[in-house]
Design an enzyme around this catalytic site. Sequence first.
Site, PDB file in Angstrom:
ATOM      1  N   ASP A 230       0.791  -1.250   0.000  1.00 12.16           N
ATOM      2  CA  ASP A 230       0.000   0.000   0.000  1.00 12.16           C
ATOM      3  C   ASP A 230       0.818   1.294   0.000  1.00 12.16           C
ATOM      4  OD1 ASP A 230      -1.912  -1.961   0.258  1.00 12.16           O
ATOM      5  OD2 ASP A 230      -2.825  -1.188   2.083  1.00 12.16           O
TER       6      ASP A 230
ATOM      7  N   ASP B 193      -4.511  -0.850  -1.629  1.00 12.32           N
ATOM      8  CA  ASP B 193      -5.804  -0.745  -0.970  1.00 12.32           C
ATOM      9  C   ASP B 193      -6.738  -0.187  -2.042  1.00 12.32           C
ATOM     10  OD1 ASP B 193      -6.854  -1.209   1.643  1.00 12.32           O
ATOM     11  OD2 ASP B 193      -7.013   0.940   2.010  1.00 12.32           O
TER      12      ASP B 193
ATOM     13  N   HIS C 212     -10.635   0.448  -2.579  1.00 12.52           N
ATOM     14  CA  HIS C 212     -12.010   0.443  -2.074  1.00 12.52           C
ATOM     15  C   HIS C 212     -13.034   0.965  -3.083  1.00 12.52           C
ATOM     16  CE1 HIS C 212     -10.447  -0.610   1.797  1.00 12.52           C
ATOM     17  NE2 HIS C 212      -9.881   0.557   2.024  1.00 12.52           N
TER      18      HIS C 212
ATOM     19  N   HIS D  46     -17.537   2.563   0.691  1.00 13.04           N
ATOM     20  CA  HIS D  46     -17.037   1.330   1.316  1.00 13.04           C
ATOM     21  C   HIS D  46     -17.392   1.275   2.812  1.00 13.04           C
ATOM     22  CE1 HIS D  46     -13.942  -1.594   2.725  1.00 13.04           C
ATOM     23  NE2 HIS D  46     -14.307  -2.171   1.599  1.00 13.04           N
TER      24      HIS D  46
ATOM     25  N   LYS E 294      -6.855  -5.126  -2.866  1.00 12.20           N
ATOM     26  CA  LYS E 294      -7.621  -5.678  -1.743  1.00 12.20           C
ATOM     27  C   LYS E 294      -8.569  -4.630  -1.183  1.00 12.20           C
ATOM     28  CE  LYS E 294      -3.915  -4.389   1.365  1.00 12.20           C
ATOM     29  NZ  LYS E 294      -4.685  -3.316   2.031  1.00 12.20           N
TER      30      LYS E 294
ATOM     31  N   CYS F 284      -2.113  -2.585   7.677  1.00  6.41           N
ATOM     32  CA  CYS F 284      -1.982  -3.523   6.561  1.00  6.41           C
ATOM     33  C   CYS F 284      -0.685  -4.331   6.581  1.00  6.41           C
ATOM     34  CB  CYS F 284      -2.193  -2.794   5.245  1.00  6.41           C
ATOM     35  SG  CYS F 284      -3.919  -2.246   5.106  1.00  6.41           S
TER      36      CYS F 284
END
Length: 238
Positions: free
Chosen positions: A43, A81, A83, A87, A141, A186
């Site tokens: 990330d 990351d 989203h 989210h 993810k 993370c």
Amino acid sequence: MHATTRRTLLKALSGAAALAATGRSFGAAKITPDARSALIVVDVQNCFVTGGTLPVKGGEEVVPVINKLAVGFQNIVVTQDWHTPGHASFASTHQGKKPFETTKLSYGTQVLWPDHCVQGTDDAALHKGLLLPTAQIIIRKGFHKEMDSYSAFDEADHKTATGLAGYLKARGIKTLYITGLATDFCVAWTAMDARKAGFEVYVIEDATRAIDLNGSLAAAWKSMSAKGVKRIQSSDLA
Ligand code: VGL
Ligand code: ZN
């Protein structure tokens, strides 16, 4: 024995003990990543650096450290990351909630964040300074609207897999060196799930930066250590 000599000797011994406590012995050879090792870059996105929507203090400082490490790796995995708008991990999705408060979702307690890393936005893009031309796969993810995923292996329900473990195993990779943002979210969840999946795991501390929400950084190192994650510095690698 002369008092000065003894003091010097004691100092040397306590230094060696301190080094041994980190799991790296005094004068140990540097780690050379092999074909069965992978660098995981978690990330390192615009959202998590200065000017982003969820800035991690000093987040951009990991970029030169990771670029330098990357030269020594035959295998590199990058994560993002990623989203959906609206989210479940966004405070704005939950009426009356503010960022950094928590709520209960179907899988447990969820920290609520500012809207961040929305799919396809510049905020969600990888940091422009990252130089990883040999990176082989990007794992995205957190793309299920109703579920977060700090970990690059398992989503927040601890059941839904991203596929990364299977990918790494299919490629014969055994040892992971984890870097990126944020140490206490993370990076930590990725490191702990990697142990659960059977990998040998190192977190390269100076190639990470933390959010540190209510003591989360100290708690994360404690949990990682309990699961056998090893804490090293970039200078421990050749
Ligand atoms: C992260 C909070 C929310 C991270 C991602 O990359 O550590 N933290 N989403
Ligand atoms: Zn997120």
